[in-house]
Design a protein around this motif. Structure first.
Motif, PDB file in Angstrom:
ATOM      1  N   LEU A   1      -9.523   0.443 -10.865  1.00  0.00           N
ATOM      2  CA  LEU A   1      -8.317   0.039 -10.140  1.00  0.00           C
ATOM      3  C   LEU A   1      -8.265   0.720  -8.780  1.00  0.00           C
ATOM      4  CD1 LEU A   1      -5.623   0.086 -12.970  1.00  0.00           C
ATOM      5  CD2 LEU A   1      -6.917  -1.874 -12.088  1.00  0.00           C
ATOM      6  N   ALA A   2      -8.619   2.002  -8.742  1.00  0.00           N
ATOM      7  CA  ALA A   2      -8.634   2.736  -7.475  1.00  0.00           C
ATOM      8  C   ALA A   2      -9.647   2.109  -6.510  1.00  0.00           C
ATOM      9  CB  ALA A   2      -8.958   4.206  -7.718  1.00  0.00           C
ATOM     10  N   LEU A   3     -10.816   1.739  -7.022  1.00  0.00           N
ATOM     11  CA  LEU A   3     -11.826   1.093  -6.185  1.00  0.00           C
ATOM     12  C   LEU A   3     -11.329  -0.232  -5.622  1.00  0.00           C
ATOM     13  CD1 LEU A   3     -15.051   1.773  -8.288  1.00  0.00           C
ATOM     14  CD2 LEU A   3     -14.471   2.767  -6.058  1.00  0.00           C
ATOM     15  N   LEU A   4     -10.462  -0.902  -6.384  1.00  0.00           N
ATOM     16  CA  LEU A   4      -9.899  -2.185  -5.948  1.00  0.00           C
ATOM     17  C   LEU A   4      -8.693  -2.008  -5.037  1.00  0.00           C
ATOM     18  CD1 LEU A   4     -10.147  -4.143  -9.316  1.00  0.00           C
ATOM     19  CD2 LEU A   4     -11.522  -4.495  -7.243  1.00  0.00           C
ATOM     20  N   GLY A   5      -8.241  -0.760  -4.858  1.00  0.00           N
ATOM     21  CA  GLY A   5      -7.069  -0.512  -4.032  1.00  0.00           C
ATOM     22  C   GLY A   5      -5.771  -0.882  -4.718  1.00  0.00           C
ATOM     23  N   LEU A   6      -5.789  -0.891  -6.057  1.00  0.00           N
ATOM     24  CA  LEU A   6      -4.604  -1.254  -6.841  1.00  0.00           C
ATOM     25  C   LEU A   6      -3.931  -0.004  -7.395  1.00  0.00           C
ATOM     26  CD1 LEU A   6      -6.069  -4.263  -8.831  1.00  0.00           C
ATOM     27  CD2 LEU A   6      -4.393  -4.359  -6.979  1.00  0.00           C
ATOM     28  N   PRO A   7      -2.639  -0.103  -7.728  1.00  0.00           N
ATOM     29  CA  PRO A   7      -1.961   1.041  -8.350  1.00  0.00           C
ATOM     30  C   PRO A   7      -2.704   1.486  -9.602  1.00  0.00           C
ATOM     31  CG  PRO A   7      -0.377  -0.633  -7.734  1.00  0.00           C
ATOM     32  CD  PRO A   7      -1.740  -1.233  -7.523  1.00  0.00           C
ATOM     33  N   CYS A   8      -2.924   2.801  -9.696  1.00  0.00           N
ATOM     34  CA  CYS A   8      -3.685   3.320 -10.837  1.00  0.00           C
ATOM     35  C   CYS A   8      -3.110   4.628 -11.355  1.00  0.00           C
ATOM     36  CB  CYS A   8      -5.152   3.473 -10.479  1.00  0.00           C
ATOM     37  SG  CYS A   8      -5.436   4.584  -9.108  1.00  0.00           S
ATOM     38  N   ASP A   9      -1.865   4.938 -10.970  1.00  0.00           N
ATOM     39  CA  ASP A   9      -1.168   6.066 -11.587  1.00  0.00           C
ATOM     40  C   ASP A   9       0.307   5.746 -11.665  1.00  0.00           C
ATOM     41  OD1 ASP A   9       0.166   6.799  -9.196  1.00  0.00           O
ATOM     42  OD2 ASP A   9      -1.364   8.261  -8.684  1.00  0.00           O
ATOM     43  N   GLU A  10       1.046   6.582 -12.368  1.00  0.00           N
ATOM     44  CA  GLU A  10       2.454   6.295 -12.635  1.00  0.00           C
ATOM     45  C   GLU A  10       3.322   6.260 -11.390  1.00  0.00           C
ATOM     46  OE1 GLU A  10       1.910  10.741 -13.402  1.00  0.00           O
ATOM     47  OE2 GLU A  10       0.742   8.929 -13.673  1.00  0.00           O
ATOM     48  N   PHE A  11       2.784   6.713 -10.254  1.00  0.00           N
ATOM     49  CA  PHE A  11       3.544   6.694  -9.002  1.00  0.00           C
ATOM     50  C   PHE A  11       3.204   5.475  -8.161  1.00  0.00           C
ATOM     51  CE2 PHE A  11       2.940  11.167 -10.232  1.00  0.00           C
ATOM     52  CZ  PHE A  11       4.258  11.453 -10.524  1.00  0.00           C
ATOM     53  N   GLY A  12       2.327   4.614  -8.685  1.00  0.00           N
ATOM     54  CA  GLY A  12       1.973   3.396  -7.973  1.00  0.00           C
ATOM     55  C   GLY A  12       0.968   3.615  -6.855  1.00  0.00           C
ATOM     56  N   THR A  13       0.331   4.780  -6.843  1.00  0.00           N
ATOM     57  CA  THR A  13      -0.660   5.027  -5.800  1.00  0.00           C
ATOM     58  C   THR A  13      -2.050   4.714  -6.322  1.00  0.00           C
ATOM     59  OG1 THR A  13      -0.946   7.346  -6.413  1.00  0.00           O
ATOM     60  CG2 THR A  13       0.759   6.861  -4.797  1.00  0.00           C
ATOM     61  N   THR A  14      -2.993   4.685  -5.407  1.00  0.00           N
ATOM     62  CA  THR A  14      -4.369   4.334  -5.782  1.00  0.00           C
ATOM     63  C   THR A  14      -5.268   5.558  -5.852  1.00  0.00           C
ATOM     64  OG1 THR A  14      -4.893   3.877  -3.482  1.00  0.00           O
ATOM     65  CG2 THR A  14      -4.228   2.016  -4.846  1.00  0.00           C
ATOM     66  N   SER A  15      -4.681   6.724  -5.921  1.00  0.00           N
ATOM     67  CA  SER A  15      -5.471   7.949  -5.989  1.00  0.00           C
ATOM     68  C   SER A  15      -5.729   8.351  -7.432  1.00  0.00           C
ATOM     69  CB  SER A  15      -4.722   9.076  -5.278  1.00  0.00           C
ATOM     70  OG  SER A  15      -5.371  10.293  -5.501  1.00  0.00           O
ATOM     71  N   VAL A  16      -6.958   8.723  -7.743  1.00  0.00           N
ATOM     72  CA  VAL A  16      -7.286   9.220  -9.073  1.00  0.00           C
ATOM     73  C   VAL A  16      -7.960  10.575  -8.953  1.00  0.00           C
ATOM     74  CG1 VAL A  16      -7.420   7.019 -10.290  1.00  0.00           C
ATOM     75  CG2 VAL A  16      -9.435   7.877  -9.099  1.00  0.00           C
ATOM     76  N   ASP A  17      -7.405  11.403  -8.112  1.00  0.00           N
ATOM     77  CA  ASP A  17      -7.981  12.738  -7.857  1.00  0.00           C
ATOM     78  C   ASP A  17      -8.152  13.534  -9.121  1.00  0.00           C
ATOM     79  OD1 ASP A  17      -8.027  12.096  -5.218  1.00  0.00           O
ATOM     80  OD2 ASP A  17      -6.052  12.968  -4.823  1.00  0.00           O
TER      81      ASP A  17
ATOM     82  N   LEU B   1      -3.438  -0.104 -19.071  1.00  0.00           N
ATOM     83  CA  LEU B   1      -2.608  -0.509 -17.929  1.00  0.00           C
ATOM     84  C   LEU B   1      -1.126  -0.195 -18.122  1.00  0.00           C
ATOM     85  CD1 LEU B   1      -4.195  -4.032 -17.261  1.00  0.00           C
ATOM     86  CD2 LEU B   1      -4.703  -1.875 -16.082  1.00  0.00           C
ATOM     87  N   ALA B   2      -0.782   0.290 -19.307  1.00  0.00           N
ATOM     88  CA  ALA B   2       0.624   0.537 -19.646  1.00  0.00           C
ATOM     89  C   ALA B   2       1.294   1.458 -18.639  1.00  0.00           C
ATOM     90  CB  ALA B   2       0.723   1.142 -21.044  1.00  0.00           C
ATOM     91  N   GLY B   3       2.491   1.089 -18.260  1.00  0.00           N
ATOM     92  CA  GLY B   3       3.264   1.881 -17.325  1.00  0.00           C
ATOM     93  C   GLY B   3       2.929   1.608 -15.867  1.00  0.00           C
TER      94      GLY B   3
END
Length: 137
Positions: A121-137, A24-26
């Motif tokens: 996190l993406a499935l939960l609609g939570l931030p999951c990348d360093e830009f705070g978006t929920t995309s894990v393309d 979860l860091a960052g």
């Protein structure tokens, strides 16, 4: 700059807490607890302040189990919106069902990778990348 959402990581294993914290860091401001009772104290202490967006909890802990913790948390309207991810060694189908019925939003089995945590996190609609978006393309 926007402040990071908050996450609470609950596991009696220091190593497991460290692994989840690294995943979860960052992305999140992280608090830790080594048991469910300490987690409830943390939640009570911080009640009314910036709420937690995510709680990551293990099932098997001394004292109150993760499932018991989730049931207690879900009884409070104050925590209705918090997303709960259970990361555990419990792999039996009935255990997964029990956790979901208790109020767990997503379930991940140990051992796990950072990619697997980010996918949940993406499935939960939570931030999951360093830009705070929920995309894990």
């Amino acid at each position: 700059m926007m402040s990071q959402p908050r996450a609470l990581v609950i596991d009696d294993s220091r190593v497991a807490r460290a692994m989840v914290t690294r995943a979860l860091a960052g992305l999140y401001e992280i608090s830790q607890a080594d048991c469910a009772e300490a987690a409830l104290e943390t939640l009570d202490t911080l009640a009314g302040s910036d709420p937690f967006a995510l709680v990551v909890v293990d099932w098997n802990m001394p004292g109150m189990t993760g499932v018991e913790f989730v049931r207690q948390l879900r009884m409070s309207d104050s925590y209705a919106d918090v997303k709960i991810l259970m990361i555990t060694t419990e792999v039996e189908t009935q255990g997964v069902i029990t956790a979901l019925e208790a109020g767990v939003d997503e379930y991940l089995m140990k051992p796990f990778s950072r990619a697997a945590v980010l996918e949940k996190l993406a499935l939960l609609g939570l931030p999951c990348d360093e830009f705070g978006t929920t995309s894990v393309d």
